[in-house]
Design a protein around this motif. Structure first.
Motif, PDB file in Angstrom:
ATOM      1  N   VAL A 154      -3.444  10.122   7.546  1.00 40.70           N
ATOM      2  CA  VAL A 154      -4.267   8.912   7.441  1.00 40.70           C
ATOM      3  C   VAL A 154      -4.723   8.672   6.002  1.00 40.70           C
ATOM      4  O   VAL A 154      -4.853   7.535   5.563  1.00 40.70           O
ATOM      5  CB  VAL A 154      -5.461   8.976   8.426  1.00 40.70           C
ATOM      6  CG1 VAL A 154      -6.458  10.050   8.000  1.00 40.70           C
ATOM      7  CG2 VAL A 154      -6.139   7.624   8.523  1.00 40.70           C
ATOM      8  N   PHE A 155      -4.879   9.747   5.238  1.00 44.43           N
ATOM      9  CA  PHE A 155      -5.347   9.591   3.857  1.00 44.43           C
ATOM     10  C   PHE A 155      -4.234   9.098   2.910  1.00 44.43           C
ATOM     11  O   PHE A 155      -4.500   8.717   1.780  1.00 44.43           O
ATOM     12  CB  PHE A 155      -5.963  10.887   3.346  1.00 44.43           C
ATOM     13  CG  PHE A 155      -7.149  11.326   4.164  1.00 44.43           C
ATOM     14  CD1 PHE A 155      -8.341  10.627   4.088  1.00 44.43           C
ATOM     15  CD2 PHE A 155      -7.059  12.397   5.040  1.00 44.43           C
ATOM     16  CE1 PHE A 155      -9.437  11.004   4.863  1.00 44.43           C
ATOM     17  CE2 PHE A 155      -8.139  12.783   5.813  1.00 44.43           C
ATOM     18  CZ  PHE A 155      -9.333  12.084   5.735  1.00 44.43           C
ATOM     19  N   ALA A 156      -3.000   9.154   3.386  1.00 43.27           N
ATOM     20  CA  ALA A 156      -1.907   8.547   2.624  1.00 43.27           C
ATOM     21  C   ALA A 156      -1.600   7.146   3.157  1.00 43.27           C
ATOM     22  O   ALA A 156      -1.015   6.325   2.459  1.00 43.27           O
ATOM     23  CB  ALA A 156      -0.661   9.421   2.699  1.00 43.27           C
ATOM     24  N   GLN A 157      -2.031   6.892   4.400  1.00 40.98           N
ATOM     25  CA  GLN A 157      -1.748   5.583   5.003  1.00 40.98           C
ATOM     26  C   GLN A 157      -2.819   4.558   4.664  1.00 40.98           C
ATOM     27  O   GLN A 157      -2.534   3.372   4.592  1.00 40.98           O
ATOM     28  CB  GLN A 157      -1.683   5.724   6.539  1.00 40.98           C
ATOM     29  CG  GLN A 157      -0.506   6.541   7.031  1.00 40.98           C
ATOM     30  CD  GLN A 157      -0.495   6.623   8.557  1.00 40.98           C
ATOM     31  OE1 GLN A 157      -1.506   6.925   9.177  1.00 40.98           O
ATOM     32  NE2 GLN A 157       0.653   6.353   9.145  1.00 40.98           N
ATOM     33  N   ASP A 158      -4.038   5.041   4.484  1.00 45.42           N
ATOM     34  CA  ASP A 158      -5.178   4.135   4.343  1.00 45.42           C
ATOM     35  C   ASP A 158      -5.898   4.454   3.027  1.00 45.42           C
ATOM     36  O   ASP A 158      -6.563   5.484   2.896  1.00 45.42           O
ATOM     37  CB  ASP A 158      -6.114   4.319   5.545  1.00 45.42           C
ATOM     38  CG  ASP A 158      -7.274   3.340   5.527  1.00 45.42           C
ATOM     39  OD1 ASP A 158      -7.757   2.991   4.426  1.00 45.42           O
ATOM     40  OD2 ASP A 158      -7.714   2.939   6.615  1.00 45.42           O
ATOM     41  N   LYS A 159      -5.773   3.558   2.053  1.00 47.23           N
ATOM     42  CA  LYS A 159      -6.316   3.825   0.717  1.00 47.23           C
ATOM     43  C   LYS A 159      -7.844   3.847   0.704  1.00 47.23           C
ATOM     44  O   LYS A 159      -8.442   4.520  -0.136  1.00 47.23           O
ATOM     45  CB  LYS A 159      -5.795   2.777  -0.271  1.00 47.23           C
ATOM     46  CG  LYS A 159      -4.290   2.854  -0.520  1.00 47.23           C
ATOM     47  CD  LYS A 159      -3.862   1.887  -1.617  1.00 47.23           C
ATOM     48  CE  LYS A 159      -2.409   2.035  -1.997  1.00 47.23           C
ATOM     49  NZ  LYS A 159      -1.459   1.517  -0.999  1.00 47.23           N
ATOM     50  N   LEU A 160      -8.466   3.120   1.621  1.00 51.23           N
ATOM     51  CA  LEU A 160      -9.934   3.189   1.700  1.00 51.23           C
ATOM     52  C   LEU A 160     -10.376   4.557   2.209  1.00 51.23           C
ATOM     53  O   LEU A 160     -11.311   5.162   1.666  1.00 51.23           O
ATOM     54  CB  LEU A 160     -10.467   2.089   2.628  1.00 51.23           C
ATOM     55  CG  LEU A 160     -10.773   0.756   1.947  1.00 51.23           C
ATOM     56  CD1 LEU A 160     -10.986  -0.328   3.001  1.00 51.23           C
ATOM     57  CD2 LEU A 160     -11.997   0.870   1.037  1.00 51.23           C
ATOM     58  N   ALA A 161      -9.685   5.042   3.236  1.00 49.46           N
ATOM     59  CA  ALA A 161     -10.008   6.380   3.758  1.00 49.46           C
ATOM     60  C   ALA A 161      -9.804   7.428   2.668  1.00 49.46           C
ATOM     61  O   ALA A 161     -10.604   8.362   2.509  1.00 49.46           O
ATOM     62  CB  ALA A 161      -9.136   6.689   4.970  1.00 49.46           C
ATOM     63  N   MET A 162      -8.728   7.258   1.890  1.00 52.03           N
ATOM     64  CA  MET A 162      -8.433   8.193   0.798  1.00 52.03           C
ATOM     65  C   MET A 162      -9.556   8.184  -0.234  1.00 52.03           C
ATOM     66  O   MET A 162     -10.071   9.235  -0.625  1.00 52.03           O
ATOM     67  CB  MET A 162      -7.099   7.805   0.163  1.00 52.03           C
ATOM     68  CG  MET A 162      -6.642   8.663  -0.984  1.00 52.03           C
ATOM     69  SD  MET A 162      -7.176   8.038  -2.629  1.00 52.03           S
ATOM     70  CE  MET A 162      -6.043   6.658  -2.868  1.00 52.03           C
ATOM     71  N   ARG A 163      -9.982   6.980  -0.657  1.00 49.25           N
ATOM     72  CA  ARG A 163     -11.039   6.892  -1.676  1.00 49.25           C
ATOM     73  C   ARG A 163     -12.349   7.512  -1.184  1.00 49.25           C
ATOM     74  O   ARG A 163     -13.026   8.232  -1.914  1.00 49.25           O
ATOM     75  CB  ARG A 163     -11.278   5.437  -2.073  1.00 49.25           C
ATOM     76  CG  ARG A 163     -10.204   4.868  -2.992  1.00 49.25           C
ATOM     77  CD  ARG A 163     -10.284   5.471  -4.376  1.00 49.25           C
ATOM     78  NE  ARG A 163      -9.196   4.993  -5.226  1.00 49.25           N
ATOM     79  CZ  ARG A 163      -8.425   5.781  -5.962  1.00 49.25           C
ATOM     80  NH1 ARG A 163      -8.605   7.096  -5.972  1.00 49.25           N
ATOM     81  NH2 ARG A 163      -7.477   5.271  -6.718  1.00 49.25           N
TER      82      ARG A 163
END
Lengths: 390, 390
Positions: free
Chosen positions: B106-115
């Motif tokens: 999910v952290f590679a799929q969703d840039k907001l989640a990653m940030r």
């Protein structure tokens, strides 16, 4: 026969007759080069068929099967030397481009033809003769000294078709069979060599050739078990003369693709040629990891008449250790252990079932200390085989 | 769905969802390692389907197709990050081992989640915010300075889904679409970087990790066009801190398989993270020829929880040049010319049709002079593209 699915962009299809590990090891380089491979496989689960999408099953001796296969390919090459002359002739008649050509391949298929041709070229060979009778065997043995080495001219490999005999009557069965087949035997003097070396090179139809460094090969019971690249401590003059002889053989015989010239290094600093193979060869497996261009990539480039890649070694030394079948059919647990022990070992497995003494894989390891690399390659291969357990 | 043909010896089947070039480039290493691959391909002529025998066609968004595919595999991994959450959840419910896991992916799929996650971990990031309205865009831009970088949290790659804006009204269309989809946008400050670098590493389910040297990546119009390994002249302290950050991200997020962490190097000697990718990545293509263990081999080892191979470079420098689609659909003649000009260039073609700007291959070249290698890699890639003709 279903046509292999071609990639766009004008990339050709290379057909390989025979689905063994040599065909299999072309798969990675072909994918990298953008080429399509098609393999005429012995069975649906042949080594190469497991990794190549186009792998119709058919016998290399079946003219119709081979012709149907070849029609879908832009060029045909070989996993082994066993395709019969009539099949090669039918391919040639059908206009199928083949590399090596039947005219060259005969010198890898027929050891008597090879000895005659190399001798005519002045390439150093052991003393040899063709024999039909025990009387001829006795004359040759008494002349060159016993024991002598007898070889069936066709069909031998990995020590098969070779017998060391101390007297003529030890060949009675082979002579009878040869007589029944209308053939003969090759006799060679037993050469007192210091070690075995090999020259590996590729030559393209345009005549471009590129040779890898001369390697040392170690045989156990007639099977290659270890290769050291380059041959440790080899006299540069011997290496140059051996390489020159290999290039001359390739040119004179019109070899296209990879050529392996197995040689004996002699105590006087010379060499004699032992065998020829016109395909990627066990003595070149080190190049997959140890050279800028590995032998399988180079073979594909050569048979397509593409410019050859650099054979330059990437490392000071690379050691190859063959993995032979042992007692344990389950290889995966042992191989996991080997990976944990030595993260620099490159394991190559062929997807073949384990049978005692069968070549089922090899390992390569590169670095700066040949003694260290030999120890590590041997341990890794022995561990996967099951010959050692710690 | 037909089961892939397994090799004997206990070797597993690795399933890859998506049949692009990243899956294709696993084919060579898988054949070497004795593994079987199976690919869920977009089409019968997808890049990977051309070189992998088991390549059923199906959509990565089709739960039934993905489940049927996964049932025949021992572990499933990914060619891209686009598999929807509901499909991943269905696989997890069915007990299919997946690497990376959905929790990490999910952290590679969703840039907001990653940030959000990286910021919580104290990993350096550009200043960022989540926005829903033009008013929020204006507040952020006035705070960090214009222009700012807007990103769609999901679905972007190779510069797609990224827009640099000098005023809030340039985002009206994206904000309207986000609102309609019930989503939002990520805004980031425009970082004044000195260059782009990347940390590439692999991590196994057991927690073993191995990082390649930090590389420099060169982007043109948002697409990676060149990678230099290692990053020339990089401060060893920066390289160590960047690598440590990459390893920490991998560990904290529970990443399994290859992780690429794209970063901006800052004028003050620091760095911020730009993007994450949880799969083999363009910044690691150099390793196929330039490292003892290439990223595709390492990814397979990692997802199988096999011990990782050495990421040690084989050469002082390796330069990768991407080949992008140009005007000429016929690549083979140009590639022949490149081989003739430079026998040390390693060409990798993906079996893809030419479309302008599409990644269709890359070249690697290794040696001692980075300036020379950059020139040679660029020329070879440009020549195959058709951008230069001599």
């Amino acid at each position: 026969m279903t046509a292999p699915l071609r990639a766009p962009g004008g990339f050709p299809v290379v057909g390989i007759i025979g689905g063994g590990q040599l065909a299999r090891m072309c798969a990675g380089p072909a994918a990298e080069l953008g080429l399509t491979l098609s393999v005429l496989a012995e069975a649906a689960d042949s080594s190469a068929a497991l990794v190549i999408p186009s792998a119709p099953v058919g016998a290399h001796s079946d003219v119709e099967a081979v012709l149907a296969f070849a029609r879908e390919c832009d060029v045909v090459t070989f996993d082994h030397e066993h395709v019969p002359a009539d099949v090669l002739a039918a391919l040639a008649d059908a206009g199928v481009p083949m590399h090596p050509t039947p005219e060259a391949l005969v010198f890898a298929q027929d050891k008597l033809a090879m000895r005659e041709r190399l001798t005519a070229l002045g390439i150093p060979c052991p003393r040899w003769t063709e024999v039909h009778t025990t009387a001829e065997v006795t004359v040759f043995g008494d002349d060159v000294g016993w024991p002598v080495v007898a070889k069936t001219p066709r069909g031998g490999y990995d020590g098969k078709g070779v017998r060391v005999v101390g007297a003529a009557d030890e060949l009675t069965d082979w002579l009878e069979r040869a007589s029944a087949e209308g053939s003969s035997l090759l006799l060679e003097e037993m050469v007192g060599f210091t070690r075995e070396i090999a020259v590996l090179l590729a030559r393209s139809p345009s005549g471009q050739a590129a040779a890898w460094p001369v390697v040392e090969t170690v045989q156990t019971d007639g099977i290659c078990t270890e290769v050291i690249a380059p041959a440790p401590g080899i006299d540069p003059d011997l290496a140059a003369r051996a390489t020159e002889a290999g290039l001359r053989v390739a040119g004179e015989l019109g070899v296209t693709g990879v050529l392996a010239v197995e040689m004996f290094e002699l105590p006087d600093g010379g060499f004699v040629v032992n065998e020829l193979a016109m395909r990627p060869h066990n003595s070149g497996h080190w190049s997959m990891d140890g050279a800028v261009t590995g032998q399988f990539e180079q073979h594909l480039r050569a048979v397509l008449d593409l410019p050859l890649g650099s054979p330059r070694p990437r490392h000071a030394w690379t050691v190859m250790g063959n993995i032979l079948g042992g007692e344990h059919p389950e290889l995966y647990p042992a191989y996991r252990h080997v990976m944990a022990r030595d993260p620099e070992v490159k394991a190559h497995l062929y997807g073949k079932g384990v049978r005692r003494g069968r070549k089922i894989g090899h390992v390569n390891v590169s670095g700066d200390s040949v003694a260290d690399l030999r120890r590590r390659a041997r341990h890794a291969a022995d561990y996967i085989e099951g010959a050692v357990t710690e």
